[in-house]
Design a protein around this motif. Structure first.
Motif, PDB file in Angstrom:
ATOM      1  N   VAL A 147      38.516  30.054  46.080  1.00 53.05           N
ATOM      2  CA  VAL A 147      38.974  31.296  45.459  1.00 53.05           C
ATOM      3  C   VAL A 147      39.307  31.059  43.983  1.00 53.05           C
ATOM      4  CG1 VAL A 147      40.685  33.159  45.550  1.00 53.05           C
ATOM      5  CG2 VAL A 147      39.817  32.153  47.665  1.00 53.05           C
ATOM      6  N   LEU A 148      39.760  29.859  43.639  1.00 54.43           N
ATOM      7  CA  LEU A 148      39.999  29.531  42.232  1.00 54.43           C
ATOM      8  C   LEU A 148      38.702  29.613  41.429  1.00 54.43           C
ATOM      9  CD1 LEU A 148      41.668  28.398  39.857  1.00 54.43           C
ATOM     10  CD2 LEU A 148      41.203  26.103  40.753  1.00 54.43           C
ATOM     11  N   ILE A 149      37.599  29.149  41.999  1.00 53.46           N
ATOM     12  CA  ILE A 149      36.310  29.242  41.312  1.00 53.46           C
ATOM     13  C   ILE A 149      35.923  30.701  41.114  1.00 53.46           C
ATOM     14  CG2 ILE A 149      33.832  28.832  41.565  1.00 53.46           C
ATOM     15  CD1 ILE A 149      34.464  26.137  42.723  1.00 53.46           C
ATOM     16  N   GLU A 150      36.048  31.501  42.167  1.00 51.76           N
ATOM     17  CA  GLU A 150      35.747  32.928  42.033  1.00 51.76           C
ATOM     18  C   GLU A 150      36.584  33.549  40.916  1.00 51.76           C
ATOM     19  OE1 GLU A 150      36.303  34.897  45.719  1.00 51.76           O
ATOM     20  OE2 GLU A 150      34.302  34.388  46.474  1.00 51.76           O
ATOM     21  N   ASN A 151      37.843  33.217  40.901  1.00 54.03           N
ATOM     22  CA  ASN A 151      38.753  33.789  39.915  1.00 54.03           C
ATOM     23  C   ASN A 151      38.324  33.444  38.484  1.00 54.03           C
ATOM     24  OD1 ASN A 151      41.392  32.917  38.180  1.00 54.03           O
ATOM     25  ND2 ASN A 151      41.712  34.873  39.235  1.00 54.03           N
ATOM     26  N   THR A 152      37.774  32.241  38.289  1.00 56.24           N
ATOM     27  CA  THR A 152      37.441  31.795  36.942  1.00 56.24           C
ATOM     28  C   THR A 152      36.163  32.430  36.421  1.00 56.24           C
ATOM     29  OG1 THR A 152      38.536  29.679  37.398  1.00 56.24           O
ATOM     30  CG2 THR A 152      37.066  29.751  35.498  1.00 56.24           C
ATOM     31  N   VAL A 153      35.184  32.679  37.281  1.00 55.69           N
ATOM     32  CA  VAL A 153      33.897  33.194  36.792  1.00 55.69           C
ATOM     33  C   VAL A 153      33.655  34.654  37.166  1.00 55.69           C
ATOM     34  CG1 VAL A 153      32.838  30.913  36.764  1.00 55.69           C
ATOM     35  CG2 VAL A 153      32.647  32.312  38.821  1.00 55.69           C
ATOM     36  N   ASP A 154      34.650  35.311  37.732  1.00 54.25           N
ATOM     37  CA  ASP A 154      34.519  36.723  38.124  1.00 54.25           C
ATOM     38  C   ASP A 154      35.156  37.627  37.081  1.00 54.25           C
ATOM     39  OD1 ASP A 154      35.013  39.285  39.464  1.00 54.25           O
ATOM     40  OD2 ASP A 154      36.994  38.452  39.849  1.00 54.25           O
ATOM     41  N   SER A 155      34.501  38.736  36.777  1.00 52.15           N
ATOM     42  CA  SER A 155      35.067  39.684  35.816  1.00 52.15           C
ATOM     43  C   SER A 155      35.681  40.911  36.490  1.00 52.15           C
ATOM     44  CB  SER A 155      33.985  40.150  34.831  1.00 52.15           C
ATOM     45  OG  SER A 155      32.937  40.826  35.517  1.00 52.15           O
ATOM     46  N   TYR A 156      35.423  41.115  37.785  1.00 48.39           N
ATOM     47  CA  TYR A 156      35.954  42.288  38.464  1.00 48.39           C
ATOM     48  C   TYR A 156      37.482  42.317  38.453  1.00 48.39           C
ATOM     49  CZ  TYR A 156      31.323  43.196  40.481  1.00 48.39           C
ATOM     50  OH  TYR A 156      29.988  43.476  40.664  1.00 48.39           O
ATOM     51  N   HIS A 157      38.101  41.137  38.588  1.00 49.15           N
ATOM     52  CA  HIS A 157      39.552  41.108  38.759  1.00 49.15           C
ATOM     53  C   HIS A 157      40.301  41.349  37.456  1.00 49.15           C
ATOM     54  CE1 HIS A 157      39.417  37.106  36.920  1.00 49.15           C
ATOM     55  NE2 HIS A 157      40.730  37.160  36.822  1.00 49.15           N
ATOM     56  N   PHE A 158      39.615  41.227  36.312  1.00 49.26           N
ATOM     57  CA  PHE A 158      40.328  41.161  35.049  1.00 49.26           C
ATOM     58  C   PHE A 158      41.155  42.417  34.765  1.00 49.26           C
ATOM     59  CE2 PHE A 158      41.111  40.881  30.553  1.00 49.26           C
ATOM     60  CZ  PHE A 158      41.301  39.526  30.353  1.00 49.26           C
ATOM     61  N   GLY A 159      40.536  43.571  34.896  1.00 51.93           N
ATOM     62  CA  GLY A 159      41.241  44.816  34.584  1.00 51.93           C
ATOM     63  C   GLY A 159      42.479  45.048  35.419  1.00 51.93           C
ATOM     64  N   PRO A 160      42.359  45.056  36.758  1.00 53.92           N
ATOM     65  CA  PRO A 160      43.551  45.323  37.577  1.00 53.92           C
ATOM     66  C   PRO A 160      44.555  44.178  37.609  1.00 53.92           C
ATOM     67  CG  PRO A 160      41.634  44.905  38.965  1.00 53.92           C
ATOM     68  CD  PRO A 160      41.131  45.009  37.566  1.00 53.92           C
ATOM     69  N   THR A 161      44.091  42.918  37.493  1.00 52.00           N
ATOM     70  CA  THR A 161      44.992  41.780  37.609  1.00 52.00           C
ATOM     71  C   THR A 161      45.739  41.502  36.315  1.00 52.00           C
ATOM     72  OG1 THR A 161      43.507  40.800  39.245  1.00 52.00           O
ATOM     73  CG2 THR A 161      45.160  39.348  38.282  1.00 52.00           C
ATOM     74  N   HIS A 162      45.078  41.699  35.185  1.00 51.26           N
ATOM     75  CA  HIS A 162      45.662  41.322  33.893  1.00 51.26           C
ATOM     76  C   HIS A 162      45.981  42.549  33.031  1.00 51.26           C
ATOM     77  CE1 HIS A 162      44.852  37.231  34.924  1.00 51.26           C
ATOM     78  NE2 HIS A 162      43.543  37.395  34.919  1.00 51.26           N
ATOM     79  N   ALA A 163      46.554  43.559  33.651  1.00 54.02           N
ATOM     80  CA  ALA A 163      46.864  44.790  32.922  1.00 54.02           C
ATOM     81  C   ALA A 163      47.830  44.538  31.762  1.00 54.02           C
ATOM     82  CB  ALA A 163      47.445  45.826  33.880  1.00 54.02           C
ATOM     83  N   THR A 164      48.798  43.649  31.965  1.00 56.23           N
ATOM     84  CA  THR A 164      49.769  43.364  30.903  1.00 56.23           C
ATOM     85  C   THR A 164      49.085  42.701  29.716  1.00 56.23           C
ATOM     86  OG1 THR A 164      51.525  43.108  32.531  1.00 56.23           O
ATOM     87  CG2 THR A 164      51.931  42.215  30.343  1.00 56.23           C
ATOM     88  N   PHE A 165      48.178  41.765  29.992  1.00 56.86           N
ATOM     89  CA  PHE A 165      47.456  41.114  28.911  1.00 56.86           C
ATOM     90  C   PHE A 165      46.580  42.108  28.162  1.00 56.86           C
ATOM     91  CE2 PHE A 165      43.543  39.080  27.385  1.00 56.86           C
ATOM     92  CZ  PHE A 165      44.086  38.246  26.424  1.00 56.86           C
TER      93      PHE A 165
END
Length: 334
Positions: A82-100
């Motif tokens: 799951v760490l690999i998915e997290n690093t090369v996936d762009s789907y999660h960026f918007g909902p996961t990193h809203a503060t950033f």
């Protein structure tokens, strides 16, 4: 004290077992416990282009980099996959990193008068590449999120050369690569996120992953504003109190909790990490870099190393035919 040992004491008998294969590339050392593995240059394959770019973007005038003293060590209560998915996936960026996103939008507003909506549109301009042998790459659009490059440096001549070579290999889509070149994986356990750092990870158990992160810099970079900016951006994004790593770790651990819940009948639907919008073809899609990793991992688990190609499946049907043929051949069964 040497005199305290018997004349029959043999250091070689108690030494650590040396790995059968050790090779280096541009100052980085790679080891493998497989004595039959191909040479390093062949193994790196297309990832050499991105590996060279990572080094060149962070190098001094002599093409050399250094690792800034100190490292960040993390223990994540989740599976390394799951760490690999997290690093090369762009789907999660918007909902996961809203503060950033809000923070980056405020920076762009100060510098360019731009608001959060254009910022979110820019995040959609991402694409992926298959680097061969289970390695995926996520690239961002040409305009960078905070406007000054992922490693705090302006674009230089080598970025233009890199883009031209990338276009030759991957087509015109690669012309949009930003000065921050995105994240990529050297299979199976080395990640290069944010254009300036190195992540080495080890599975400690099925439910725990140990991660070490280092920050790269030009070898001759003196203390001063450039070094301060480099370290500041690294801390803001990747440190334990930064804008991104705490969100990512929470997401990885939550996903892993869901995967472990499959021991309960009511949670059987959670046995898959369904990171897909249902795309059939993969070329240039957002999911390509995740799928190439899973193909290689599945092939390594199901069949003998080196006998299963993972970079030419156009669909799930072709994948199933490939694996069925492998299982049907008695000489290739494990």
């Amino acid at each position: 004290d040497e005199e305290q040992y018997s004349a029959f004491f043999d250091r070689a008998e108690r030494a650590l077992e040396p790995p059968p294969r050790v090779e280096s590339y541009r100052g980085f050392y790679f080891l493998s416990w497989d004595p039959e593995i191909e040479d390093l240059i062949t193994y790196l394959d297309d990832s050499r282009l991105w590996f060279d770019d990572f080094i060149d973007r962070n190098a001094d005038a002599n093409g050399e980099i250094q690792i800034i003293p100190g490292s960040l060590k993390l223990n994540i209560h989740g599976t390394w996959k799951v760490l690999i998915e997290n690093t090369v996936d762009s789907y999660h960026f918007g909902p996961t990193h809203a503060t950033f996103i809000q923070y980056a939008a405020s920076i762009r507003h100060e510098r360019f008068g731009e608001g959060e909506v254009p910022m979110r549109e820019r995040l959609k301009q991402q694409f992926g590449f298959d680097l061969g042998h289970g390695r995926g790459h996520m690239s961002n659009a040409r305009t960078d999120i905070v406007g000054n490059g992922g490693n705090g440096q302006d674009e230089s001549a080598h970025v233009g050369r890199f883009r031209r070579e990338a276009v030759t290999r991957y087509g015109t889509m690669a012309a949009n690569i930003g000065s921050f070149a995105g994240n990529f994986l050297i299979y199976p356990n080395v990640l290069f996120p944010h254009g300036n750092s190195i992540r080495l990870f080890w599975p400690v158990s099925p439910t725990e992953t140990e991660v070490t992160v280092w920050l790269a810099a030009p070898k001759d970079e003196p203390p001063g504003d450039a070094r301060h900016e480099r370290v500041r951006e690294y801390i803001l994004a990747q440190y334990v109190a930064g804008f991104q790593s705490p969100d990512d770790i929470e997401a990885i651990e939550s996903c892993s909790q869901g995967h472990r819940a499959v021991t309960y009948p009511a949670a059987q639907a959670a046995q898959w990490s369904d990171l897909s919008l249902g795309y059939h073809h993969l070329t240039g899609g957002h999911e390509l870099r995740m799928r190439v990793f899973w193909r290689r991992w599945h092939a390594d688990i199901q069949g003998p190393h080196g006998l299963v190609r993972t970079d030419d499946w156009e669909s799930l049907d072709e994948y199933e035919r490939t694996m069925a043929e492998l299982r049907a051949e008695p000489a290739l069964r494990r």
